[in-house]
Design an enzyme around this catalytic site. Structure first.
Site, PDB file in Angstrom:
ATOM      1  N   ARG A  93       0.772  -1.243  -0.084  1.00 26.06           N
ATOM      2  CA  ARG A  93       0.054   0.184  -0.110  1.00 26.06           C
ATOM      3  C   ARG A  93       0.693   1.226  -0.145  1.00 26.06           C
ATOM      4  O   ARG A  93       0.540   2.209  -0.674  1.00 26.06           O
ATOM      5  CB  ARG A  93      -0.810  -0.021   1.198  1.00 26.06           C
ATOM      6  CG  ARG A  93      -1.817   1.087   1.496  1.00 26.06           C
ATOM      7  CD  ARG A  93      -2.957   0.789   2.337  1.00 26.06           C
ATOM      8  NE  ARG A  93      -4.183   2.185   2.233  1.00 26.06           N
ATOM      9  CZ  ARG A  93      -4.139   2.732   3.236  1.00 26.06           C
ATOM     10  NH1 ARG A  93      -3.903   2.440   4.448  1.00 26.06           N
ATOM     11  NH2 ARG A  93      -5.186   3.635   3.304  1.00 26.06           N
ATOM     12  N   ASN A 100      -4.447   9.461   4.521  1.00 27.71           N
ATOM     13  CA  ASN A 100      -3.302   8.708   5.210  1.00 27.71           C
ATOM     14  C   ASN A 100      -3.648   7.449   5.722  1.00 27.71           C
ATOM     15  O   ASN A 100      -3.200   6.540   5.787  1.00 27.71           O
ATOM     16  CB  ASN A 100      -2.791   9.661   6.111  1.00 27.71           C
ATOM     17  CG  ASN A 100      -3.799   9.855   7.169  1.00 27.71           C
ATOM     18  OD1 ASN A 100      -4.943   9.697   7.428  1.00 27.71           O
ATOM     19  ND2 ASN A 100      -3.403  10.959   7.983  1.00 27.71           N
ATOM     20  N   HIS A 153      -6.180  -5.902  -2.665  1.00 30.33           N
ATOM     21  CA  HIS A 153      -6.825  -6.008  -1.378  1.00 30.33           C
ATOM     22  C   HIS A 153      -7.078  -7.487  -1.256  1.00 30.33           C
ATOM     23  O   HIS A 153      -7.843  -7.883  -0.141  1.00 30.33           O
ATOM     24  CB  HIS A 153      -8.255  -5.352  -1.538  1.00 30.33           C
ATOM     25  CG  HIS A 153      -8.258  -3.960  -1.846  1.00 30.33           C
ATOM     26  ND1 HIS A 153      -9.019  -3.064  -1.976  1.00 30.33           N
ATOM     27  CD2 HIS A 153      -6.971  -2.894  -1.338  1.00 30.33           C
ATOM     28  CE1 HIS A 153      -8.873  -1.793  -1.969  1.00 30.33           C
ATOM     29  NE2 HIS A 153      -7.354  -1.720  -1.522  1.00 30.33           N
ATOM     30  N   HIS A 165       0.371   4.344  -2.748  1.00 29.66           N
ATOM     31  CA  HIS A 165       0.144   5.776  -2.300  1.00 29.66           C
ATOM     32  C   HIS A 165       1.323   6.729  -2.824  1.00 29.66           C
ATOM     33  O   HIS A 165       0.921   7.644  -3.266  1.00 29.66           O
ATOM     34  CB  HIS A 165       0.105   5.850  -0.788  1.00 29.66           C
ATOM     35  CG  HIS A 165      -1.524   5.561  -0.279  1.00 29.66           C
ATOM     36  ND1 HIS A 165      -2.076   6.515   0.335  1.00 29.66           N
ATOM     37  CD2 HIS A 165      -2.380   4.618  -0.404  1.00 29.66           C
ATOM     38  CE1 HIS A 165      -3.188   5.948   0.685  1.00 29.66           C
ATOM     39  NE2 HIS A 165      -3.343   4.782   0.290  1.00 29.66           N
TER      40      HIS A 165
HETATM   41  C1  HEM Z   1      -8.980   1.445  -6.344  1.00 30.90           C
HETATM   42  C2  HEM Z   1      -8.841   2.186  -5.617  1.00 30.90           C
HETATM   43  C3  HEM Z   1      -8.555   2.136  -4.093  1.00 30.90           C
HETATM   44  C4  HEM Z   1      -8.978   2.626  -3.077  1.00 30.90           C
HETATM   45  C5  HEM Z   1     -10.283   3.489  -3.004  1.00 30.90           C
HETATM   46  C6  HEM Z   1      -8.341   1.969  -1.851  1.00 30.90           C
HETATM   47  C7  HEM Z   1      -8.641   2.193  -0.444  1.00 30.90           C
HETATM   48  C8  HEM Z   1      -8.257   1.534   0.670  1.00 30.90           C
HETATM   49  C9  HEM Z   1      -8.679   1.613   1.923  1.00 30.90           C
HETATM   50  C10 HEM Z   1      -9.669   2.706   2.543  1.00 30.90           C
HETATM   51  C11 HEM Z   1      -7.955   0.950   2.618  1.00 30.90           C
HETATM   52  C12 HEM Z   1      -8.094   0.562   4.180  1.00 30.90           C
HETATM   53  C13 HEM Z   1      -7.685   1.670   4.788  1.00 30.90           C
HETATM   54  C14 HEM Z   1      -7.724   1.242   6.347  1.00 30.90           C
HETATM   55  O1  HEM Z   1      -8.777   1.614   6.851  1.00 30.90           O
HETATM   56  O2  HEM Z   1      -6.830   1.247   7.057  1.00 30.90           O
HETATM   57  C15 HEM Z   1      -7.037  -0.011   1.836  1.00 30.90           C
HETATM   58  C16 HEM Z   1      -6.307  -0.972   2.154  1.00 30.90           C
HETATM   59  C17 HEM Z   1      -5.178  -1.398   1.650  1.00 30.90           C
HETATM   60  N1  HEM Z   1      -4.977  -0.843   0.070  1.00 30.90           N
HETATM   61 FE1  HEM Z   1      -6.256  -0.013  -1.224  1.00 30.90          FE
HETATM   62  N2  HEM Z   1      -7.473   1.371  -2.155  1.00 30.90           N
HETATM   63  C18 HEM Z   1      -7.486   1.161  -3.847  1.00 30.90           C
HETATM   64  C19 HEM Z   1      -6.473   0.618  -4.344  1.00 30.90           C
HETATM   65  C20 HEM Z   1      -5.301   0.053  -3.920  1.00 30.90           C
HETATM   66  C21 HEM Z   1      -4.212  -0.417  -4.962  1.00 30.90           C
HETATM   67  C22 HEM Z   1      -4.184  -0.186  -6.278  1.00 30.90           C
HETATM   68  C23 HEM Z   1      -3.353  -1.159  -3.981  1.00 30.90           C
HETATM   69  C24 HEM Z   1      -1.898  -1.577  -4.307  1.00 30.90           C
HETATM   70  C25 HEM Z   1      -1.683  -1.969  -5.527  1.00 30.90           C
HETATM   71  C26 HEM Z   1      -3.798  -0.902  -2.626  1.00 30.90           C
HETATM   72  C27 HEM Z   1      -3.332  -1.666  -1.555  1.00 30.90           C
HETATM   73  C28 HEM Z   1      -3.892  -1.833  -0.358  1.00 30.90           C
HETATM   74  C29 HEM Z   1      -3.471  -2.843   0.734  1.00 30.90           C
HETATM   75  C30 HEM Z   1      -2.481  -3.645   0.559  1.00 30.90           C
HETATM   76  C31 HEM Z   1      -4.381  -2.369   1.876  1.00 30.90           C
HETATM   77  C32 HEM Z   1      -4.263  -3.067   3.313  1.00 30.90           C
HETATM   78  C33 HEM Z   1      -3.339  -2.183   4.202  1.00 30.90           C
HETATM   79  C34 HEM Z   1      -2.877  -2.653   5.384  1.00 30.90           C
HETATM   80  O3  HEM Z   1      -3.292  -3.794   5.751  1.00 30.90           O
HETATM   81  O4  HEM Z   1      -2.375  -2.171   6.124  1.00 30.90           O
HETATM   82  N3  HEM Z   1      -5.070  -0.409  -2.697  1.00 30.90           N
HETATM   83  N4  HEM Z   1      -7.244   0.712   0.526  1.00 30.90           N
HETATM   84  C1  LIG Z   2      -4.926  11.633   8.926  1.00 33.59           C
HETATM   85  O1  LIG Z   2      -4.880  12.964   8.589  1.00 33.59           O
HETATM   86  C2  LIG Z   2      -5.918  13.495   9.471  1.00 33.59           C
HETATM   87  C3  LIG Z   2      -6.106  15.100   9.014  1.00 33.59           C
HETATM   88  O2  LIG Z   2      -4.896  15.726   8.649  1.00 33.59           O
HETATM   89  C4  LIG Z   2      -5.178  13.823  11.004  1.00 33.59           C
HETATM   90  O3  LIG Z   2      -6.323  14.436  11.937  1.00 33.59           O
HETATM   91  C5  LIG Z   2      -5.106  12.223  11.358  1.00 33.59           C
HETATM   92  O4  LIG Z   2      -4.709  12.470  12.718  1.00 33.59           O
HETATM   93  C6  LIG Z   2      -4.287  11.696  10.413  1.00 33.59           C
HETATM   94  N1  LIG Z   2      -4.471  10.165  10.685  1.00 33.59           N
HETATM   95  C7  LIG Z   2      -3.377   9.102  11.273  1.00 33.59           C
HETATM   96  C8  LIG Z   2      -3.522   8.028  11.320  1.00 33.59           C
HETATM   97  O5  LIG Z   2      -2.240   9.620  11.053  1.00 33.59           O
END
Ligand code: HEM
Ligand SMILES: *[C@@H]1O[C@H](CO)[C@@H](O)[C@H](O)[C@H]1NC(C)=O
Ligand SMILES: *[C@@H]1O[C@H](CO)[C@@H](O)[C@H](O)[C@H]1NC(C)=O
Ligand SMILES: *[C@@H]1O[C@H](CO)[C@@H](O)[C@H](O)[C@H]1NC(C)=O
Length: 339
Positions: free
Chosen positions: A81, A113, A210, A85
């Site tokens: 991830r 973030n 994912h 990003h």
């Molecule tokens: C298509 C658009 C995408 C969206 C909207 C998206 C959004 C997200 C969100 C919201 C999370 C969870 C964050 C959290 O709540 O901690 C997540 C996790 C993750 N994303 Fe995506 N993502 C996208 C595409 C991708 C792509 C392209 C990759 C890598 C090639 C990726 C890799 C990951 C991984 C590995 C996690 C798990 C992270 C962890 O366990 O710490 N994502 N993503």
């Molecule tokens: C993510 O960004 C928001 C807004 O800048 C901040 O308030 C928050 O602490 C950040 N979250 C983490 C997990 O760093």
């Protein structure tokens, strides 16, 4: 830095065998062609970039990443991830690693973030590389290599990574708007990818990332509650998710690919096909002719080799977004601060 996740994936079973060797060889062979084409004008990434200046670079990264992932398998998701990003926001220039400074909020402290992890591990790898070959290997290349190794260590495919990225000198919270939106619709996702030179295939293939990791409750809670319930989410699954995610429960997490979240495989697509994708963006993949067809095909379990190949190809494309080369940028000596 983001708080440590409340749960880890350590309870997950490794469910699928690794890609058989002949298929892995095929991935490598096909990738050679893609890599040749991926370096656009002025962008000269090269698989052998450090062969003279730091021949041990890839081994150092791989060994360190392997040790860390063996200890904490859920770190693989964090590394994958981070690279995503990095590349979507202002190009693969390691801007995601920079700390905020007085007067500047960096990407890592911006809203989306949410829970980026793995910064300490990247710093450790960088320190090793600085000892072996000072001021030579960029942080952006380290992220690309660690993402590749993380996938391979999770029993996914491997691929050659073209190197030679330089590190950027800026990181601004506002640029995180370049990330694809979590809420919206399939068209907004396609647009965000198109803005980075990626197409519908890249979207559905890279969403397959994912298959690893987890999301925090606030990333999907809005799909669970009557006022905003998401009809695209299986009702019985909603009941299960609610037990782990009450409003305001910001630290609890759910696996993006339940039961297999430390194994890189196609079971993510089976969940999406059964309306059990955790995020809205996962569910949107069913709203478009091509991405839906891809999900259903991958979900059949008979195309794992195709998915592995496609993932390697799309990762190589993503890894070349907006890279700095030549005398652009710099080689940071610490990944979290500019020189
Ligand atoms: C298509 C658009 C995408 C969206 C909207 C998206 C959004 C997200 C969100 C919201 C999370 C969870 C964050 C959290 O709540 O901690 C997540 C996790 C993750 N994303 Fe995506 N993502 C996208 C595409 C991708 C792509 C392209 C990759 C890598 C090639 C990726 C890799 C990951 C991984 C590995 C996690 C798990 C992270 C962890 O366990 O710490 N994502 N993503
Ligand atoms: C993510 O960004 C928001 C807004 O800048 C901040 O308030 C928050 O602490 C950040 N979250 C983490 C997990 O760093
Ligand atoms: C990486 O690990 C392998 C196998 O344990 C070892 O043979 C090799 O010397 C290590 N390389 C580096 C650069 O640490
Ligand atoms: C979430 O985690 C943070 C940091 O570990 C902690 O301070 C906070 O109390 C936790 N919140 C909840 C609701 O458990």
């Amino acid at each position: 830095m983001a708080a440590a996740a409340a749960t880890t994936c350590s309870s997950c079973r490794r469910t699928r065998p690794a890609l058989p060797a002949p298929a892995a060889a095929l991935v490598v062979a096909l990738l050679a062609a893609v890599l040749g084409a991926s370096a656009g004008a002025g962008q000269q990434l090269d698989v052998g970039y450090y062969s003279k200046t730091c021949p041990a670079a890839e081994d150092i990264v791989r060994n360190e990443t392997a040790a860390a992932v063996r200890e904490s398998p859920d770190l693989a998701a964090a590394l994958l991830r981070l690279h995503y990003h990095d590349c979507f926001v202002q190009g693969c220039d390691a801007s995601v690693l920079l700390d905020s400074t007085p007067g500047n909020t960096a990407e890592k402290d911006a809203m989306p973030n949410g829970s980026l992890r793995g910064f300490d591990l990247v710093a450790r790898v960088k320190d090793h590389l600085e000892t072996a070959c000072p001021a030579t290997v960029s942080c952006a290349d380290i992220l690309a290599l660690m993402a590749r190794d993380a996938v391979a260590l999770s029993k996914g495919p491997s691929w050659p990574v073209a190197l030679g990225r330089r590190d950027g000198r800026t990181s601004a919270a506002a640029t995180c708007a370049q990330l694809p939106p979590l809420r919206g619709d399939i068209n907004l996702l396609l647009q965000a990818f198109a803005a980075k030179g990626l197409d519908a295939r890249d979207l559905v293939v890279l969403s397959g990332a994912h298959t690893l990791g987890k999301a925090h409750c606030p990333s999907y809670a809005d799909r669970l509650y009557p006022s905003s319930a998401d009809p695209a989410l299986d009702a019985r699954y909603v009941d299960r998710l609610r037990m782990r995610c009450n409003a305001g429960d910001s630290n609890s997490t759910s696996e993006l690919d339940p039961g297999s979240c430390v194994t890189f495989d196609t079971s993510y697509y089976r969940h999406v096909a059964r309306r059990r994708g955790l995020l809205r963006s996962d569910a949107y993949l069913m709203d478009h002719r091509f991405t839906r067809a891809y999900v259903l095909q991958a979900a059949s379990g008979r195309y794992d080799g195709h998915f592995f190949h496609d993932f390697a190809v799309s990762m190589a494309k993503m890894a070349s977004i907006g890279v700095l080369t030549g005398d652009q940028g710099e080689i940071r000596t610490k990944c979290n601060v500019v020189n």
